[in-house]
Design a protein around this motif. Sequence first.
Motif, mmCIF file in Angstrom:
data_model
loop_
_atom_site.group_PDB
_atom_site.id
_atom_site.type_symbol
_atom_site.label_atom_id
_atom_site.label_comp_id
_atom_site.label_asym_id
_atom_site.label_seq_id
_atom_site.Cartn_x
_atom_site.Cartn_y
_atom_site.Cartn_z
ATOM 1 N N PHE A 167 0.819 -1.206 0.000
ATOM 2 C CA PHE A 167 0.000 0.000 0.000
ATOM 3 C C PHE A 167 0.855 1.261 0.000
ATOM 4 O O PHE A 167 0.751 2.095 -0.896
ATOM 5 C CB PHE A 167 -0.934 0.005 1.208
ATOM 6 N N ILE A 168 1.656 1.430 1.024
ATOM 7 C CA ILE A 168 2.457 2.646 1.173
ATOM 8 C C ILE A 168 3.535 2.684 0.097
ATOM 9 O O ILE A 168 4.318 1.752 -0.061
ATOM 10 C CB ILE A 168 3.094 2.726 2.565
ATOM 11 N N GLY A 169 3.576 3.779 -0.636
ATOM 12 C CA GLY A 169 4.574 3.935 -1.685
ATOM 13 C C GLY A 169 4.097 3.490 -3.052
ATOM 14 O O GLY A 169 4.792 3.673 -4.047
ATOM 15 N N GLY A 170 2.890 2.916 -3.095
ATOM 16 C CA GLY A 170 2.332 2.490 -4.378
ATOM 17 C C GLY A 170 1.320 3.488 -4.893
ATOM 18 O O GLY A 170 0.957 4.455 -4.226
ATOM 19 N N LYS A 171 0.820 3.251 -6.086
ATOM 20 C CA LYS A 171 -0.168 4.135 -6.688
ATOM 21 C C LYS A 171 -1.449 4.101 -5.866
ATOM 22 O O LYS A 171 -1.932 3.033 -5.494
ATOM 23 C CB LYS A 171 -0.451 3.711 -8.125
ATOM 24 N N PHE A 172 -1.986 5.285 -5.568
ATOM 25 C CA PHE A 172 -3.227 5.356 -4.798
ATOM 26 C C PHE A 172 -4.389 5.130 -5.743
ATOM 27 O O PHE A 172 -4.851 6.030 -6.442
ATOM 28 C CB PHE A 172 -3.341 6.707 -4.096
ATOM 29 N N ASP A 173 -4.863 3.893 -5.774
ATOM 30 C CA ASP A 173 -5.927 3.496 -6.690
ATOM 31 C C ASP A 173 -6.916 2.637 -5.919
ATOM 32 O O ASP A 173 -6.691 1.448 -5.689
ATOM 33 C CB ASP A 173 -5.337 2.713 -7.867
ATOM 34 N N ILE A 174 -8.023 3.250 -5.502
ATOM 35 C CA ILE A 174 -9.018 2.553 -4.689
ATOM 36 C C ILE A 174 -9.548 1.313 -5.400
ATOM 37 O O ILE A 174 -9.815 0.284 -4.778
ATOM 38 C CB ILE A 174 -10.183 3.492 -4.330
ATOM 39 N N ALA A 175 -9.680 1.392 -6.714
ATOM 40 C CA ALA A 175 -10.220 0.257 -7.466
ATOM 41 C C ALA A 175 -9.365 -0.989 -7.289
ATOM 42 O O ALA A 175 -9.877 -2.112 -7.247
ATOM 43 C CB ALA A 175 -10.328 0.622 -8.943
ATOM 44 N N SER A 176 -8.050 -0.787 -7.153
ATOM 45 C CA SER A 176 -7.158 -1.945 -7.014
ATOM 46 C C SER A 176 -7.271 -2.590 -5.638
ATOM 47 O O SER A 176 -6.851 -3.728 -5.452
ATOM 48 C CB SER A 176 -5.708 -1.520 -7.268
ATOM 49 N N TYR A 177 -7.822 -1.857 -4.639
ATOM 50 C CA TYR A 177 -8.004 -2.419 -3.299
ATOM 51 C C TYR A 177 -9.359 -3.101 -3.162
ATOM 52 O O TYR A 177 -9.601 -3.804 -2.184
ATOM 53 C CB TYR A 177 -7.944 -1.328 -2.214
ATOM 54 N N SER A 178 -10.252 -2.853 -4.123
ATOM 55 C CA SER A 178 -11.660 -3.210 -3.947
ATOM 56 C C SER A 178 -11.975 -4.596 -4.494
ATOM 57 O O SER A 178 -11.568 -4.954 -5.599
ATOM 58 C CB SER A 178 -12.557 -2.185 -4.642
ATOM 59 N N ASP A 179 -12.753 -5.362 -3.718
ATOM 60 C CA ASP A 179 -13.342 -6.594 -4.225
ATOM 61 C C ASP A 179 -14.673 -6.283 -4.904
ATOM 62 O O ASP A 179 -15.100 -6.987 -5.817
ATOM 63 C CB ASP A 179 -13.575 -7.581 -3.071
ATOM 64 N N LYS A 180 -15.312 -5.189 -4.424
ATOM 65 C CA LYS A 180 -16.613 -4.779 -4.947
ATOM 66 C C LYS A 180 -16.793 -3.309 -4.640
ATOM 67 O O LYS A 180 -16.363 -2.835 -3.595
ATOM 68 C CB LYS A 180 -17.712 -5.610 -4.279
ATOM 69 N N SER A 181 -17.414 -2.553 -5.524
ATOM 70 C CA SER A 181 -17.678 -1.137 -5.280
ATOM 71 C C SER A 181 -19.056 -0.767 -5.807
ATOM 72 O O SER A 181 -19.519 -1.316 -6.804
ATOM 73 C CB SER A 181 -16.603 -0.251 -5.943
ATOM 74 N N ALA A 214 -15.075 3.060 8.187
ATOM 75 C CA ALA A 214 -15.323 1.623 8.248
ATOM 76 C C ALA A 214 -16.710 1.385 8.831
ATOM 77 O O ALA A 214 -17.016 1.858 9.919
ATOM 78 C CB ALA A 214 -14.262 0.941 9.120
ATOM 79 N N GLY A 215 -17.568 0.679 8.093
ATOM 80 C CA GLY A 215 -18.895 0.440 8.626
ATOM 81 C C GLY A 215 -19.900 0.017 7.586
ATOM 82 O O GLY A 215 -19.536 -0.334 6.456
ATOM 83 N N ASN A 216 -21.157 0.078 7.948
ATOM 84 C CA ASN A 216 -22.244 -0.360 7.098
ATOM 85 C C ASN A 216 -22.764 0.800 6.267
ATOM 86 O O ASN A 216 -23.303 1.764 6.813
ATOM 87 C CB ASN A 216 -23.374 -0.929 7.974
ATOM 88 N N GLY A 217 -22.607 0.711 4.955
ATOM 89 C CA GLY A 217 -23.043 1.789 4.081
ATOM 90 C C GLY A 217 -24.538 1.996 4.054
ATOM 91 O O GLY A 217 -25.022 3.076 3.756
ATOM 92 N N SER A 234 -13.522 -4.482 0.731
ATOM 93 C CA SER A 234 -12.116 -4.817 0.525
ATOM 94 C C SER A 234 -11.573 -5.648 1.685
ATOM 95 O O SER A 234 -11.462 -5.166 2.808
ATOM 96 C CB SER A 234 -11.295 -3.528 0.382
ATOM 97 N N LYS A 235 -11.239 -6.891 1.397
ATOM 98 C CA LYS A 235 -10.621 -7.748 2.413
ATOM 99 C C LYS A 235 -9.197 -7.282 2.701
ATOM 100 O O LYS A 235 -8.694 -7.440 3.816
ATOM 101 C CB LYS A 235 -10.628 -9.197 1.944
ATOM 102 N N GLU A 236 -8.545 -6.703 1.687
ATOM 103 C CA GLU A 236 -7.175 -6.211 1.882
ATOM 104 C C GLU A 236 -7.137 -5.081 2.908
ATOM 105 O O GLU A 236 -6.288 -5.070 3.805
ATOM 106 C CB GLU A 236 -6.591 -5.732 0.549
ATOM 107 N N LEU A 237 -8.056 -4.124 2.774
ATOM 108 C CA LEU A 237 -8.097 -3.022 3.734
ATOM 109 C C LEU A 237 -8.540 -3.516 5.106
ATOM 110 O O LEU A 237 -8.059 -3.027 6.133
ATOM 111 C CB LEU A 237 -9.025 -1.916 3.235
ATOM 112 N N LYS A 238 -9.441 -4.464 5.133
ATOM 113 C CA LYS A 238 -9.886 -5.036 6.407
ATOM 114 C C LYS A 238 -8.689 -5.622 7.158
ATOM 115 O O LYS A 238 -8.504 -5.380 8.360
ATOM 116 C CB LYS A 238 -10.935 -6.125 6.151
ATOM 117 N N LYS A 283 -13.020 -5.192 11.710
ATOM 118 C CA LYS A 283 -13.977 -6.288 11.764
ATOM 119 C C LYS A 283 -14.832 -6.355 10.497
ATOM 120 O O LYS A 283 -15.491 -7.356 10.234
ATOM 121 C CB LYS A 283 -14.880 -6.142 12.983
ATOM 122 N N THR A 284 -14.836 -5.275 9.746
ATOM 123 C CA THR A 284 -15.658 -5.195 8.544
ATOM 124 C C THR A 284 -14.788 -4.983 7.319
ATOM 125 O O THR A 284 -13.687 -4.444 7.406
ATOM 126 C CB THR A 284 -16.665 -4.033 8.660
#
Length: 223
Positions: free
Chosen positions: A38-52, A97-100, A63-67, A73-74
Amino acid sequence: MEQKQAGILQKRIREICKVFTILSFLIFFSCQSQEKKFIGGKFDIASYSDKSYSSNGFKIIESKELKNFFHEKTDVFIEKGWQSPENVNISIVEFVAGNGKSFNQLDKNKNRYLFISLDGILKDTLKIPKGMDYAVCQLSKDKKESGIAVGKYIVNGGNEYFEIHQLYGLKNNGNISQLAKNTTIFDCPAPADYIKEEEPDSYHFGMIGGKKLTRYWYENTEK
């Protein structure tokens, strides 16, 4: 017989310790590798996302990666907004972090995370604890030095006060570092959730246990 059993027990203890050491190393290495990813890489939310998707006007990702990265817990994170300090090409994007489905932007009972990027590269992250707010503040008269103030926003009758508990310096390279509580803060607007078209005259800010200051207080102290 007892001596033989003691020898077997000691051998098993050594084997258990060896396995524990290997597991500890693997966990540490995994955490280090994940942070570097994460740190030092391209800031691209899509690459962290399993679903958006979008809900109630907010962008939401799963995102399980961000979790795992934040030990949450979420795996649901709501993109709340972004800010950019003056005079630097730094962006600060906030995720909750939470329920949208039941997201309330004034609900402070969830962890929030700031993603700090410079020229599209993720340089640092900062956790805003539950119950706290944050604001981008001014740390020099010429506005060339900025920081992130973390604290509690207190509304008491007609008075509004941002009580700062922690202060972080925001460097030009995008990294942050915690500053001493006696650091001079030249200006600090109210956190984004409380900014109004006309700021109330009653608004003050200040470090916890210190003086309450008005906006641009230093302009009135100069000779």
